[in-house]
Design a protein around this motif. Structure first.
Motif, PDB file in Angstrom:
ATOM      1  N   VAL A 291       7.170  11.611  -0.787  1.00 30.39           N
ATOM      2  CA  VAL A 291       5.940  11.207  -0.683  1.00 30.39           C
ATOM      3  C   VAL A 291       5.690  11.912  -1.762  1.00 30.39           C
ATOM      4  N   VAL A 292       6.244  13.420  -1.833  1.00 28.90           N
ATOM      5  CA  VAL A 292       4.691  13.507  -3.517  1.00 28.90           C
ATOM      6  C   VAL A 292       5.550  12.689  -5.184  1.00 28.90           C
ATOM      7  N   PHE A 293       6.989  13.241  -4.654  1.00 25.38           N
ATOM      8  CA  PHE A 293       7.448  11.842  -6.115  1.00 25.38           C
ATOM      9  C   PHE A 293       6.590  10.871  -6.614  1.00 25.38           C
ATOM     10  N   ALA A 294       5.873  10.036  -5.342  1.00 20.96           N
ATOM     11  CA  ALA A 294       5.685   8.203  -5.193  1.00 20.96           C
ATOM     12  C   ALA A 294       4.012   8.715  -5.371  1.00 20.96           C
ATOM     13  N   MET A 295       3.316   9.982  -4.938  1.00 20.08           N
ATOM     14  CA  MET A 295       1.778  10.002  -5.370  1.00 20.08           C
ATOM     15  C   MET A 295       1.420  10.912  -6.512  1.00 20.08           C
ATOM     16  N   MET A 296       3.112  11.288  -6.972  1.00 26.58           N
ATOM     17  CA  MET A 296       2.851  12.104  -8.358  1.00 26.58           C
ATOM     18  C   MET A 296       2.175  10.621  -9.051  1.00 26.58           C
ATOM     19  N   THR A 297       3.658   9.634  -8.925  1.00 26.35           N
ATOM     20  CA  THR A 297       4.171   8.941 -10.231  1.00 26.35           C
ATOM     21  C   THR A 297       2.824   7.897  -9.666  1.00 26.35           C
TER      22      THR A 297
ATOM     23  N   LYS B 249       9.161   3.155  -5.637  1.00 20.37           N
ATOM     24  CA  LYS B 249       9.892   3.277  -6.573  1.00 20.37           C
ATOM     25  C   LYS B 249      10.343   4.970  -6.039  1.00 20.37           C
ATOM     26  N   ASP B 250       9.475   5.986  -6.706  1.00 21.61           N
ATOM     27  CA  ASP B 250       9.788   6.865  -6.500  1.00 21.61           C
ATOM     28  C   ASP B 250       9.663   7.817  -4.914  1.00 21.61           C
ATOM     29  N   PHE B 251       9.673   6.463  -4.046  1.00 23.58           N
ATOM     30  CA  PHE B 251       9.482   7.308  -2.713  1.00 23.58           C
ATOM     31  C   PHE B 251      10.938   8.058  -2.564  1.00 23.58           C
ATOM     32  N   TYR B 252      12.393   6.818  -2.887  1.00 20.28           N
ATOM     33  CA  TYR B 252      13.796   7.470  -2.781  1.00 20.28           C
ATOM     34  C   TYR B 252      13.971   7.952  -3.992  1.00 20.28           C
ATOM     35  N   LEU B 253      13.542   8.711  -4.822  1.00 13.03           N
ATOM     36  CA  LEU B 253      13.929   9.024  -5.910  1.00 13.03           C
ATOM     37  C   LEU B 253      14.918  10.427  -5.357  1.00 13.03           C
ATOM     38  N   PRO B 254      13.757  11.866  -4.561  1.00 11.61           N
ATOM     39  CA  PRO B 254      14.509  12.604  -4.470  1.00 11.61           C
ATOM     40  C   PRO B 254      15.685  13.114  -3.763  1.00 11.61           C
TER      41      PRO B 254
ATOM     42  N   ASP C 106       1.383  -1.320   0.194  1.00  8.34           N
ATOM     43  CA  ASP C 106       0.024   0.050  -0.302  1.00  8.34           C
ATOM     44  C   ASP C 106       1.208   1.709   0.149  1.00  8.34           C
ATOM     45  N   LEU C 107       1.356   1.937  -1.402  1.00 10.97           N
ATOM     46  CA  LEU C 107       1.693   3.094  -1.077  1.00 10.97           C
ATOM     47  C   LEU C 107       1.455   4.166  -0.650  1.00 10.97           C
TER      48      LEU C 107
END
Length: 245
Positions: free
Chosen positions: A99-105, A109-114, A59-60
């Motif tokens: 959180v913003v990155f992951a929610m947008m995409t 895995k994008d939670f860790y990108l920033p 659950d993201l």
């Protein structure tokens, strides 16, 4: 020959005491600058909670909210204890961007990108500033050691140590990125998250240890704050003498 006749090496003893004091001061400064054990915990816990919850239920939204919530709790704890909040606040911002990155995409895995992009940028900053003659680690630690930028022109041995330490930080962080970015594309979210959590502390500890090694062998810092205070006192004394003349 009696013990009173034996030569003593007070110079060596004094030097050993000075070296020990220098190492202690360096350890304390590094501990303060990088947040110590609590700073490491605050860095690891949000990501660890995120990957743990995601591993269990995929659950993201729940994973992201839990990570952000625990980051805010860590800030509140510091505020209640009237402790410095800079490390906790940096953690909150990092988690919030994740959180913003992951929610947008919609990709966990994008939670860790920033954080990964920040690590890459920081690695480049360490190396570029060193090539420019102003090693970043010196800019970070100079105020902590109360030397500000005096090491640039007045303490060449210390500048060399800061350059070595900055290269160490830059190369270690770059090596970390070399592991993480391919995994970002190839591994699934759960595998990638656990690898990233595992790589949070060891590279950091290695970089801090190398920084300590380089600085412990460097000349002591020049306390520019003490110099300014001494200059102010001397000026006040001269002013009093002029008034009394």
């Amino acid at each position: 020959m009696t013990s009173l006749d034996k030569p003593t090496d007070h110079g060596s003893a004094d030097q050993a005491d000075q070296d020990a004091d220098s190492r202690a001061v360096t350890e304390a400064a590094l501990f303060e600058a990088f947040g110590g054990v609590r700073g490491m915990v605050e860095t690891v816990v949000p990501g660890l909670l995120f990957v743990t919850i995601f591993t269990i239920n995929k659950d993201l939204h729940m994973s992201a909210i839990a990570a952000l919530a625990v980051s805010l709790v860590l800030v509140v704890v510091r505020l209640v204890m009237k402790d410095t909040v800079k490390h906790a606040f940096s953690g909150v911002f990092g988690v919030a961007f994740g959180v913003v990155f992951a929610m947008m995409t919609g990709n966990a895995k994008d939670f860790y990108l920033p954080g990964m992009l920040y690590t890459l940028g920081l690695a480049l900053a360490y190396m570029i500033t060193t090539l420019a003659g102003v090693p970043l680690i010196g800019l970070i630690l100079g105020p902590v050691f109360k030397e500000n930028l005096s090491w640039r022109t007045r303490n060449p041995g210390r500048k060399k140590a800061y350059a070595k330490a900055s290269w160490a930080w830059g190369l270690i962080l770059l090596a970390k990125c070399a592991v993480l970015f391919p995994l970002y594309w190839w591994a699934d979210t759960t595998q990638f998250g656990w690898v990233l959590v595992a790589l949070k502390i060891p590279p950091f500890l290695l970089a801090v240890y190398l920084t300590w090694v380089f600085l412990a062998k460097a000349p002591p810092p020049i306390d520019v704050f003490a110099e300014m205070e001494a200059a102010e006192k001397a000026e006040e004394e001269r002013e009093r003498e002029r008034r009394s003349a």
